[in-house]
Design a protein around this motif. Structure first.
Motif, PDB file in Angstrom:
ATOM      1  N   VAL A 174     -25.234  15.656 -49.886  1.00 60.59           N
ATOM      2  CA  VAL A 174     -25.297  14.292 -49.364  1.00 60.59           C
ATOM      3  C   VAL A 174     -26.471  13.556 -49.982  1.00 60.59           C
ATOM      4  O   VAL A 174     -26.380  12.391 -50.347  1.00 60.59           O
ATOM      5  N   LYS A 175     -27.584  14.243 -50.120  1.00 65.79           N
ATOM      6  CA  LYS A 175     -28.784  13.629 -50.690  1.00 65.79           C
ATOM      7  C   LYS A 175     -28.556  13.230 -52.147  1.00 65.79           C
ATOM      8  O   LYS A 175     -29.034  12.192 -52.593  1.00 65.79           O
ATOM      9  N   GLN A 176     -27.790  14.013 -52.876  1.00 66.78           N
ATOM     10  CA  GLN A 176     -27.540  13.742 -54.280  1.00 66.78           C
ATOM     11  C   GLN A 176     -26.566  12.570 -54.470  1.00 66.78           C
ATOM     12  O   GLN A 176     -26.713  11.791 -55.387  1.00 66.78           O
ATOM     13  N   ASP A 177     -25.571  12.459 -53.611  1.00 69.69           N
ATOM     14  CA  ASP A 177     -24.532  11.443 -53.765  1.00 69.69           C
ATOM     15  C   ASP A 177     -24.416  10.581 -52.516  1.00 69.69           C
ATOM     16  O   ASP A 177     -23.397  10.536 -51.847  1.00 69.69           O
ATOM     17  N   LYS A 178     -25.466   9.862 -52.198  1.00 66.38           N
ATOM     18  CA  LYS A 178     -25.458   9.044 -50.980  1.00 66.38           C
ATOM     19  C   LYS A 178     -24.405   7.939 -51.054  1.00 66.38           C
ATOM     20  O   LYS A 178     -23.767   7.618 -50.057  1.00 66.38           O
ATOM     21  N   LYS A 179     -24.221   7.347 -52.236  1.00 67.34           N
ATOM     22  CA  LYS A 179     -23.232   6.280 -52.366  1.00 67.34           C
ATOM     23  C   LYS A 179     -21.827   6.812 -52.093  1.00 67.34           C
ATOM     24  O   LYS A 179     -21.044   6.183 -51.367  1.00 67.34           O
ATOM     25  N   LYS A 180     -21.489   7.956 -52.658  1.00 71.39           N
ATOM     26  CA  LYS A 180     -20.174   8.550 -52.425  1.00 71.39           C
ATOM     27  C   LYS A 180     -20.011   8.923 -50.959  1.00 71.39           C
ATOM     28  O   LYS A 180     -18.938   8.756 -50.378  1.00 71.39           O
ATOM     29  N   TYR A 181     -21.075   9.411 -50.343  1.00 71.24           N
ATOM     30  CA  TYR A 181     -21.033   9.794 -48.934  1.00 71.24           C
ATOM     31  C   TYR A 181     -20.753   8.566 -48.060  1.00 71.24           C
ATOM     32  O   TYR A 181     -19.909   8.606 -47.177  1.00 71.24           O
ATOM     33  N   VAL A 182     -21.456   7.479 -48.346  1.00 74.09           N
ATOM     34  CA  VAL A 182     -21.283   6.253 -47.567  1.00 74.09           C
ATOM     35  C   VAL A 182     -19.860   5.714 -47.759  1.00 74.09           C
ATOM     36  O   VAL A 182     -19.208   5.311 -46.792  1.00 74.09           O
ATOM     37  N   TRP A 183     -19.378   5.692 -48.996  1.00 73.35           N
ATOM     38  CA  TRP A 183     -18.017   5.225 -49.247  1.00 73.35           C
ATOM     39  C   TRP A 183     -16.990   6.122 -48.552  1.00 73.35           C
ATOM     40  O   TRP A 183     -16.028   5.639 -47.969  1.00 73.35           O
ATOM     41  N   GLY A 184     -17.197   7.393 -48.627  1.00 72.48           N
ATOM     42  CA  GLY A 184     -16.290   8.336 -47.963  1.00 72.48           C
ATOM     43  C   GLY A 184     -16.272   8.127 -46.457  1.00 72.48           C
ATOM     44  O   GLY A 184     -15.215   8.124 -45.825  1.00 72.48           O
ATOM     45  N   LEU A 185     -17.448   7.958 -45.890  1.00 72.98           N
ATOM     46  CA  LEU A 185     -17.551   7.722 -44.455  1.00 72.98           C
ATOM     47  C   LEU A 185     -16.882   6.409 -44.070  1.00 72.98           C
ATOM     48  O   LEU A 185     -16.180   6.328 -43.057  1.00 72.98           O
ATOM     49  N   ALA A 186     -17.053   5.383 -44.883  1.00 72.20           N
ATOM     50  CA  ALA A 186     -16.429   4.085 -44.620  1.00 72.20           C
ATOM     51  C   ALA A 186     -14.910   4.195 -44.689  1.00 72.20           C
ATOM     52  O   ALA A 186     -14.202   3.638 -43.838  1.00 72.20           O
ATOM     53  N   VAL A 187     -14.400   4.912 -45.666  1.00 71.12           N
ATOM     54  CA  VAL A 187     -12.944   5.067 -45.812  1.00 71.12           C
ATOM     55  C   VAL A 187     -12.369   5.836 -44.627  1.00 71.12           C
ATOM     56  O   VAL A 187     -11.344   5.442 -44.049  1.00 71.12           O
ATOM     57  N   VAL A 188     -13.021   6.916 -44.235  1.00 71.46           N
ATOM     58  CA  VAL A 188     -12.539   7.711 -43.102  1.00 71.46           C
ATOM     59  C   VAL A 188     -12.576   6.883 -41.821  1.00 71.46           C
ATOM     60  O   VAL A 188     -11.635   6.920 -41.015  1.00 71.46           O
ATOM     61  N   THR A 189     -13.636   6.111 -41.632  1.00 78.03           N
ATOM     62  CA  THR A 189     -13.745   5.251 -40.449  1.00 78.03           C
ATOM     63  C   THR A 189     -12.637   4.200 -40.448  1.00 78.03           C
ATOM     64  O   THR A 189     -12.004   3.957 -39.415  1.00 78.03           O
ATOM     65  N   LEU A 190     -12.381   3.590 -41.584  1.00 78.47           N
ATOM     66  CA  LEU A 190     -11.336   2.582 -41.699  1.00 78.47           C
ATOM     67  C   LEU A 190      -9.958   3.179 -41.392  1.00 78.47           C
ATOM     68  O   LEU A 190      -9.161   2.582 -40.651  1.00 78.47           O
ATOM     69  N   ILE A 191      -9.691   4.346 -41.930  1.00 76.81           N
ATOM     70  CA  ILE A 191      -8.413   5.019 -41.672  1.00 76.81           C
ATOM     71  C   ILE A 191      -8.261   5.327 -40.178  1.00 76.81           C
ATOM     72  O   ILE A 191      -7.193   5.140 -39.603  1.00 76.81           O
ATOM     73  N   ALA A 192      -9.340   5.768 -39.546  1.00 74.05           N
ATOM     74  CA  ALA A 192      -9.291   6.069 -38.114  1.00 74.05           C
ATOM     75  C   ALA A 192      -9.017   4.809 -37.298  1.00 74.05           C
ATOM     76  O   ALA A 192      -8.199   4.822 -36.363  1.00 74.05           O
ATOM     77  N   ILE A 193      -9.656   3.709 -37.650  1.00 69.26           N
ATOM     78  CA  ILE A 193      -9.457   2.452 -36.923  1.00 69.26           C
ATOM     79  C   ILE A 193      -8.017   1.966 -37.083  1.00 69.26           C
ATOM     80  O   ILE A 193      -7.369   1.563 -36.115  1.00 69.26           O
ATOM     81  N   VAL A 194      -7.513   1.998 -38.306  1.00 67.64           N
ATOM     82  CA  VAL A 194      -6.126   1.581 -38.555  1.00 67.64           C
ATOM     83  C   VAL A 194      -5.160   2.489 -37.788  1.00 67.64           C
ATOM     84  O   VAL A 194      -4.186   2.007 -37.197  1.00 67.64           O
ATOM     85  N   GLY A 195      -5.443   3.764 -37.760  1.00 71.12           N
ATOM     86  CA  GLY A 195      -4.599   4.706 -37.020  1.00 71.12           C
ATOM     87  C   GLY A 195      -4.560   4.394 -35.532  1.00 71.12           C
ATOM     88  O   GLY A 195      -3.500   4.453 -34.897  1.00 71.12           O
ATOM     89  N   ILE A 196      -5.700   4.053 -34.966  1.00 78.88           N
ATOM     90  CA  ILE A 196      -5.763   3.709 -33.540  1.00 78.88           C
ATOM     91  C   ILE A 196      -4.965   2.438 -33.264  1.00 78.88           C
ATOM     92  O   ILE A 196      -4.207   2.365 -32.295  1.00 78.88           O
ATOM     93  N   ILE A 197      -5.123   1.430 -34.122  1.00 79.26           N
ATOM     94  CA  ILE A 197      -4.398   0.160 -33.942  1.00 79.26           C
ATOM     95  C   ILE A 197      -2.895   0.385 -34.024  1.00 79.26           C
ATOM     96  O   ILE A 197      -2.133  -0.108 -33.190  1.00 79.26           O
ATOM     97  N   VAL A 198      -2.457   1.141 -35.024  1.00 81.84           N
ATOM     98  CA  VAL A 198      -1.027   1.411 -35.194  1.00 81.84           C
ATOM     99  C   VAL A 198      -0.493   2.199 -33.997  1.00 81.84           C
ATOM    100  O   VAL A 198       0.600   1.927 -33.495  1.00 81.84           O
ATOM    101  N   SER A 199      -1.260   3.149 -33.523  1.00 82.11           N
ATOM    102  CA  SER A 199      -0.842   3.955 -32.382  1.00 82.11           C
ATOM    103  C   SER A 199      -0.687   3.102 -31.127  1.00 82.11           C
ATOM    104  O   SER A 199       0.284   3.251 -30.383  1.00 82.11           O
TER     105      SER A 199
END
Length: 67
Positions: free
Chosen positions: A5-30
Motif C-alpha cells: 500500500v505504501k508503494q502504490d498509494k495512488k493505485k490503492y486509492v483508485w482501487g478503494l474508490a472503484v470498490v466503494t462505487l461498485i458497492a454503492i451502485v449495488g445497493i441502489i440497484v438492490s
C-alpha cells in the motif's frame, strides 16, 4: 500488505474508490429491485382477489336453477 500500500498509494486509492462505487451502485440497484418486487407482489394480490371474485360469481350463476 502495508508495504504494498505504501508503494502504490495512488493505485490503492483508485482501487478503494472503484470498490466503494461498485458497492454503492449495488445497493441502489438492490433497493430499486426490491421496490419493483413489492409493487409486483401487491398487484398480484389485487389480480388474485379479482379472479377469486369472478370465480365466485361464476359459480353462483352456475348453481342457480335455469328455467
Amino acid at each position: 500488505m502495508y508495504w504494498l500500500v505504501k508503494q502504490d498509494k495512488k493505485k490503492y486509492v483508485w482501487g478503494l474508490a472503484v470498490v466503494t462505487l461498485i458497492a454503492i451502485v449495488g445497493i441502489i440497484v438492490s433497493q430499486k429491485a426490491s421496490k419493483v418486487a413489492i409493487e409486483n407482489y401487491k398487484q398480484h394480490q389485487i389480480d388474485a382477489r379479482e379472479i377469486e371474485k369472478e370465480n365466485q360469481r361464476d359459480s353462483l350463476q352456475d348453481s342457480l336453477p335455469t328455467q
